[in-house]
Design a protein around this motif. Structure first.
Motif, PDB file in Angstrom:
ATOM      1  N   SER A   1       0.782  -1.280   0.155  1.00 18.86           N
ATOM      2  CA  SER A   1       0.099   0.046  -0.155  1.00 18.86           C
ATOM      3  C   SER A   1       0.935   1.294  -0.102  1.00 18.86           C
ATOM      4  N   GLY A   2       0.140   2.263  -0.323  1.00 21.31           N
ATOM      5  CA  GLY A   2       0.972   3.483  -0.335  1.00 21.31           C
ATOM      6  C   GLY A   2       0.220   4.795  -1.080  1.00 21.31           C
ATOM      7  N   THR A   3       1.010   5.778  -1.078  1.00 24.02           N
ATOM      8  CA  THR A   3       0.350   7.156  -1.609  1.00 24.02           C
ATOM      9  C   THR A   3       1.043   7.409  -2.903  1.00 24.02           C
ATOM     10  N   LEU A   4       0.431   7.933  -3.978  1.00 26.66           N
ATOM     11  CA  LEU A   4       0.997   8.113  -5.148  1.00 26.66           C
ATOM     12  C   LEU A   4       1.687   9.456  -5.143  1.00 26.66           C
ATOM     13  N   THR A   5       2.329  10.129  -6.075  1.00 27.17           N
ATOM     14  CA  THR A   5       2.749  11.475  -6.300  1.00 27.17           C
ATOM     15  C   THR A   5       1.503  12.121  -6.730  1.00 27.17           C
ATOM     16  N   SER A   6       1.358  13.398  -6.082  1.00 28.41           N
ATOM     17  CA  SER A   6       0.050  14.083  -6.328  1.00 28.41           C
ATOM     18  C   SER A   6       0.489  15.324  -7.141  1.00 28.41           C
ATOM     19  N   PRO A   7      -0.315  15.516  -8.134  1.00 30.60           N
ATOM     20  CA  PRO A   7      -1.257  14.549  -8.792  1.00 30.60           C
ATOM     21  C   PRO A   7      -0.564  13.256  -9.527  1.00 30.60           C
ATOM     22  N   SER A   8      -1.304  12.084  -9.795  1.00 34.71           N
ATOM     23  CA  SER A   8      -0.807  11.061 -10.323  1.00 34.71           C
ATOM     24  C   SER A   8      -0.081  11.041 -11.601  1.00 34.71           C
ATOM     25  N   ASP A   9       1.075  10.563 -11.855  1.00 35.00           N
ATOM     26  CA  ASP A   9       1.717  10.747 -13.147  1.00 35.00           C
ATOM     27  C   ASP A   9       1.818   9.473 -13.945  1.00 35.00           C
ATOM     28  N   GLY A  10       1.031   8.392 -13.657  1.00 35.56           N
ATOM     29  CA  GLY A  10       0.856   7.139 -14.442  1.00 35.56           C
ATOM     30  C   GLY A  10       2.169   6.163 -14.188  1.00 35.56           C
ATOM     31  N   SER A  11       2.879   6.632 -13.137  1.00 35.48           N
ATOM     32  CA  SER A  11       4.000   5.544 -12.976  1.00 35.48           C
ATOM     33  C   SER A  11       3.326   4.278 -12.293  1.00 35.48           C
ATOM     34  N   SER A  12       4.177   3.100 -12.683  1.00 31.59           N
ATOM     35  CA  SER A  12       3.962   1.827 -12.313  1.00 31.59           C
ATOM     36  C   SER A  12       3.787   1.674 -10.806  1.00 31.59           C
ATOM     37  N   VAL A  13       2.969   1.061 -10.199  1.00 27.42           N
ATOM     38  CA  VAL A  13       2.761   0.772  -8.832  1.00 27.42           C
ATOM     39  C   VAL A  13       3.185  -0.897  -8.638  1.00 27.42           C
ATOM     40  N   LEU A  14       4.185  -1.207  -7.761  1.00 28.01           N
ATOM     41  CA  LEU A  14       4.740  -2.785  -8.004  1.00 28.01           C
ATOM     42  C   LEU A  14       4.360  -3.314  -6.501  1.00 28.01           C
ATOM     43  N   LEU A  15       3.749  -4.490  -6.758  1.00 31.88           N
ATOM     44  CA  LEU A  15       3.732  -5.327  -5.538  1.00 31.88           C
ATOM     45  C   LEU A  15       4.688  -6.704  -5.754  1.00 31.88           C
ATOM     46  N   THR A  16       5.464  -6.814  -4.871  1.00 33.58           N
ATOM     47  CA  THR A  16       6.379  -7.947  -4.926  1.00 33.58           C
ATOM     48  C   THR A  16       6.375  -8.783  -3.715  1.00 33.58           C
ATOM     49  N   ILE A  17       6.475 -10.029  -4.176  1.00 33.23           N
ATOM     50  CA  ILE A  17       6.265 -11.308  -3.067  1.00 33.23           C
ATOM     51  C   ILE A  17       7.713 -11.878  -3.282  1.00 33.23           C
ATOM     52  N   ASN A  18       8.859 -11.827  -2.263  1.00 37.33           N
ATOM     53  CA  ASN A  18       9.853 -12.650  -2.575  1.00 37.33           C
ATOM     54  C   ASN A  18       9.586 -14.032  -1.671  1.00 37.33           C
ATOM     55  N   GLY A  19      10.233 -14.975  -2.437  1.00 30.99           N
ATOM     56  CA  GLY A  19       9.989 -16.428  -1.787  1.00 30.99           C
ATOM     57  C   GLY A  19       8.634 -16.648  -1.620  1.00 30.99           C
ATOM     58  N   ILE A  20       8.018 -16.712  -2.789  1.00 32.78           N
ATOM     59  CA  ILE A  20       6.296 -16.894  -2.958  1.00 32.78           C
ATOM     60  C   ILE A  20       6.319 -18.415  -2.626  1.00 32.78           C
ATOM     61  N   GLN A  21       5.099 -18.652  -2.104  1.00 30.19           N
ATOM     62  CA  GLN A  21       4.745 -20.036  -1.882  1.00 30.19           C
ATOM     63  C   GLN A  21       3.368 -20.273  -2.340  1.00 30.19           C
TER      64      GLN A  21
END
Length: 880
Positions: A766-786
């Motif tokens: 979770s988090g907050t985007l740059t304001s105003p949003s600029d279209g940048s990618s938002v990444l979710l990462t799971i290390n060692g996925i099960q």
């Protein structure tokens, strides 16, 4: 406190307030992209320290013809403090299309601006004004006439202006200002033609220009003034040539211009005066026979920089006193040069995505200062989830384009590399995207229409059956299941076809020949009949004439008893709304003389006024948005509700969309096209701002400013124990946007087991985007996925108005690395899949399967190390 300091404080405070205030959920214009430099040209640059030895930094000031600098609205003059652009009040302006700034200078601590204008801020002035740090001041009385100020310099404690102007007491192309009054420099009519450049060399003032004589004696475009007398510098330059730039470097005077000789010796476009003779400085860019010119010279650091036009292979060169070298690759004419900090800035008259527009900066290579459109838009449509735009632009936000581009809400992409001049209409028909306009090349035999094949624009299998290569498609539509192309489709002489139908293999005429103009600008289907509209035309050989004709499948007729006419030379626009056909133009009239105003309706029997308004400037576009009819064109409050160039109509009343659209090029502000895309009203045309915010050529209005998902995460497999990365993006332009990832509808948390009990380690939950949003990618990462982390993943964007949830990405976790088709065994079928991925190599290559499952060690490559892991599983065969 100076005005500049006040401006900086105001901007800073506004930024704090904007970040802290509650999100407004009312309809509003979204922030624009800004300009990739300036939306015009920069003719002059200088350095100015507004508070002298005070704490404020030295600034670089630019002047020219523009109204936007990156994302700052500034009229023809602006200042750069190293981190932000600052408008100097309301700038300077004039009524002429050539109005702007040509020269800048600092005198007695004030900034002086010269050019062609009638107003500085709210002060009436004539072509010259000063900025004292907080307000504009006129310099007068004294300056008269309409001639422009082309050059400024400080000499012997006075400000000298050169150009083609007069002052009280006599006509002079040179005058001086002592802080109180203007006087002629020397005698009246010192020069016989325009002055274009000024500088100080030793104890003399040097003037260059188009003149042949000084005080009646031959001068060849350059002369000196010692405070008492005028003198030519040798025999000057080539007869009929012009000196356009001057600078002192290494104890010598450098002059640039259009000349080929100096002092009777060959010295093309650039020469230097030693104090007694002219000499060629050995420049490497002289190509005799080409119309070249050196228009800008400046000293930056320890080198002399020169710039101009057609001085290939680059338009900018630097000289260290011994050798010349090209400065980067500058491919457009240069009008001014200035160093600031570690950078070199060039005022340019062209544009490209790499160089920018109007101004470029050298930082190892020439670069654009910002990102945005550099030319006007003419057409828009939705296609395969993207917004496609067409226009005369060379640049879209962040990329180079060739008149067409597409946008997914977050990022822009180019569409092919064909330069299709004058594109006017886009249409999707039977899942094929068509583009119409006035072009013949490079897609021969396109002649006015092309189609998109997924990677490039291609010609149709049969060209338009018209007699002229200048035939143009103004509008694309549909009729009887076929693509309809209409415009200025010349058959012969002054005869035009009313429209052509394309069935995917051949063109078919509807049998109507138009004369007296023949240009169709809009079409519509109303009550199963085809309607065409244009400035004014007549059905050849009949009495059916007017600006709107209808076709029932067999015969053409005018509408109403007398027919309807529009403003000659202007567009007519048609749109079906609330079961009526709306007809819009600058003025809609009956052939009997009745004026319906700018908007009329047709119900199949009667033409009526949609309002009692008088005529307005041209209306160029109509669309429907959230139940209202949107009208776009070029007007100021003509609908009585404060609307500027765009207004909405609900069938009863007109309403403004905030402050509307403002600004524009020398041809005037204009909305060319309207489109609805993902809940937003998109406006394209020739303008500078929307809602009081810089938004050149492309603007966005939303009735409900909630964020929306521009890019959803993609379903993919993951190998157990490795890393999964999901990516998504919110649409750009929305304030105060937060995000959170979910798995199976449940919020994901950062840390070990953040997606599932016993699962991998999560980051970016979770988090907050740059304001105003600029279209940048938002990444979710799971290390060692099960295995427990498998599921449906979504992202939720919110700004307090409403949530927006992405489409779900199905994540599967392969507990048997090497089983690439997940059938429980690792066999030859998996080997075939592995070899295909091995040949691609890089996981980020678009040709690689999503998730790159063959990357068994998670290093981003499918290589020998992965094969070593694969072969172990292959030997074991069965996963269990």
């Amino acid at each position: 406190m100076s005005g500049i300091m006040k401006a900086a404080v105001v901007v800073f405070s506004a930024g704090l307030c904007a970040g802290a205030q509650a999100q407004s959920c009312d309809g509003q214009w979204l922030p624009g992209n800004g300009a990739p430099g300036v939306n015009g040209v920069v003719n002059a640059m200088t350095l100015w320290d507004p508070d002298g030895a005070g704490p404020l930094p030295e600034m670089m000031v630019i002047g020219g013809q523009f109204t936007v600098v990156e994302k700052t609205l500034a009229v023809n003059v602006a200042a750069w403090d190293g981190s932000a652009w600052i408008a100097l009040g309301d700038g300077v302006r004039g009524a002429s299309s050539t109005s702007g700034v040509n020269a800048l200078a600092v005198y007695n601590g004030k900034l002086y601006v010269g050019g062609e204008f009638e107003q500085a801020g709210a002060i009436a002035t004539r072509n010259i004004a000063s900025w004292n740090g907080s307000s504009w001041e006129a310099l007068g009385p004294g300056m008269v006439g309409t001639g422009a100020v082309n050059a400024l310099a400080v000499y012997q404690g006075e400000l000298v202006a050169g150009g083609a102007f007069g002052i009280t007491g006599g006509y002079s192309r040179l005058a001086k200002w002592n802080g109180s009054v203007w006087t002629i420099l020397g005698a009246s009519n010192v020069l016989d033609n325009t002055a274009r450049a000024l500088t100080v060399f030793g104890d003399k003032l040097i003037v260059g220009g188009d003149f042949a004589t000084v005080v009646g004696s031959p001068a060849g475009g350059i002369a000196s003034w010692d405070g008492a007398t005028w003198q030519a510098l040798g025999t000057g330059m080539s007869v009929g040539a012009s000196v356009r730039s001057l600078c002192t470097f290494d104890g010598k005077l450098y002059a640039g211009g259009t000349f080929l000789t100096a002092g009777g010796q060959l010295s093309p476009y650039l020469s230097r005066w030693t104090g007694s003779d002219w000499e060629w400085p050995g420049s490497p860019f002289a190509q005799l026979g080409l119309p070249q010119s050196i228009d800008a010279i400046a000293v930056v650091g320890s080198r002399l920089f020169v710039g101009g036009s057609l001085i290939k292979p680059s338009e900018v060169y630097a000289f260290d006193g011994i050798a010349w070298e090209a400065v980067g690759v500058m491919t457009t004419p240069v009008r001014s040069l200035q160093g600031y900090g570690q950078d070199v800035f060039a005022g340019i008259s062209g544009s490209s995505a790499q160089l920018g527009q109007g101004i470029s900066v050298y930082r190892g290579s020439w670069q654009a200062l910002g990102a945005g459109f550099d030319r006007e838009l003419w057409a828009m449509t939705g296609y395969h989830g993207d917004l496609v735009v067409a226009g005369s632009m060379n640049a879209a936000p962040g990329i180079a384009v060739r008149t067409t581009a597409k946008w997914n809400g977050a990022t822009w992409s180019a569409m092919g590399d064909q330069l299709l001049s004058l594109p006017k209409s886009l249409r999707v028909h039977e899942n094929v995207l068509y583009l119409g306009g006035q072009f013949n090349t490079p897609v021969a035999p396109a002649r006015g229409i092309v189609q998109w094949n997924g990677t490039s624009w291609v010609s149709l299998s049969q060209p338009l059956p018209t007699a002229s290569s200048t035939s143009a498609i103004e509008t694309l539509g549909e009729y009887q299941g076929k693509l309809l192309a209409a415009g200025a489709l010349r058959i012969s002489g002054l005869l035009y076809d009313a429209g052509l139908l394309w069935d995917g293999a051949s063109w078919q005429s509807m049998g109507a020949v138009l004369s007296s103009g023949g240009k169709v600008t809009s079409t519509a289907i109303y009550h199963n009949e085809l309607y065409i509209a244009g400035p004014s035309f007549m059905l050849s050989g009949t009495s059916q004439s007017g600006s709107v004709l209808r076709y029932d499948g067999s015969a053409w007729n005018k509408i109403g008893q007398f027919g309807v006419t529009g403003s000659l030379g202007g567009n007519m626009n048609l749109r079906v709304y609330q079961d009526k056909l709306y007809i819009a133009a600058a003025s809609v009239r009956s052939a009997g003389g009745f004026n319906y105003g700018p908007v009329a309706t047709w119900d199949g029997a009667v033409v009526a006024a949609a309002s009692g308004l008088n005529s307005v400037p041209a209306i160029s576009a109509l669309t429907e948005y959230n139940g209202d009819l949107i009208i776009g064109g070029a007007f100021d409050n003509s609908f009585g509700v404060g609307a500027n160039s765009v207004v909405r109509w609900n069938g009863t009343i007109y309403k403004a969309l905030g402050q509307g659209i403002a600004g524009g090029s020398s041809t005037g502000r204009r909305v060319n096209c309207l489109e609805v895309y993902d809940g937003e009203l998109i406006v394209g045309g020739d303008f500078d701002s929307a809602g009081g915010v810089a938004s050149p050529y492309f603007a966005r209005w939303t009735d409900n400013p909630k964020p929306w998902v521009a890019v959803s995460p993609v379903s993919q497999p993951a190998n157990e124990g490795l890393t999964l990365t999901l990516s998504a993006a919110a649409a750009s332009g929305y304030a105060n946007v937060t995000y959170k990832w979910q798995r199976n509808g449940v919020d994901v948390a950062n840390g070990s087991g953040g997606a599932s009990a016993g699962g991998g380690t999560v980051s970016g939950a979770s988090g907050t985007l740059t304001s105003p949003s600029d279209g940048s990618s938002v990444l979710l990462t799971i290390n060692g996925i099960q295995a427990s982390d498998a599921g449906a993943y979504t992202i939720v964007f919110s700004n307090g108005c409403k949530d927006a949830t992405s489409a779900a990405a199905a994540v599967s976790v392969n507990t048997c690395p090497g089983d690439l088709n997940t059938d429980g065994v690792i066999d030859d079928a998996d080997f075939t899949i592995f070899v295909g991925a091995y040949n691609v190599l890089v996981c980020e290559d678009p040709a690689m399967p999503v998730g790159c499952p063959a990357d068994l060690n998670g290093d981003g490559l499918v290589e020998d190390l992965d094969f070593q892991v694969f072969i172990v599983g292959y030997d074991a065969l069965v996963c269990e």
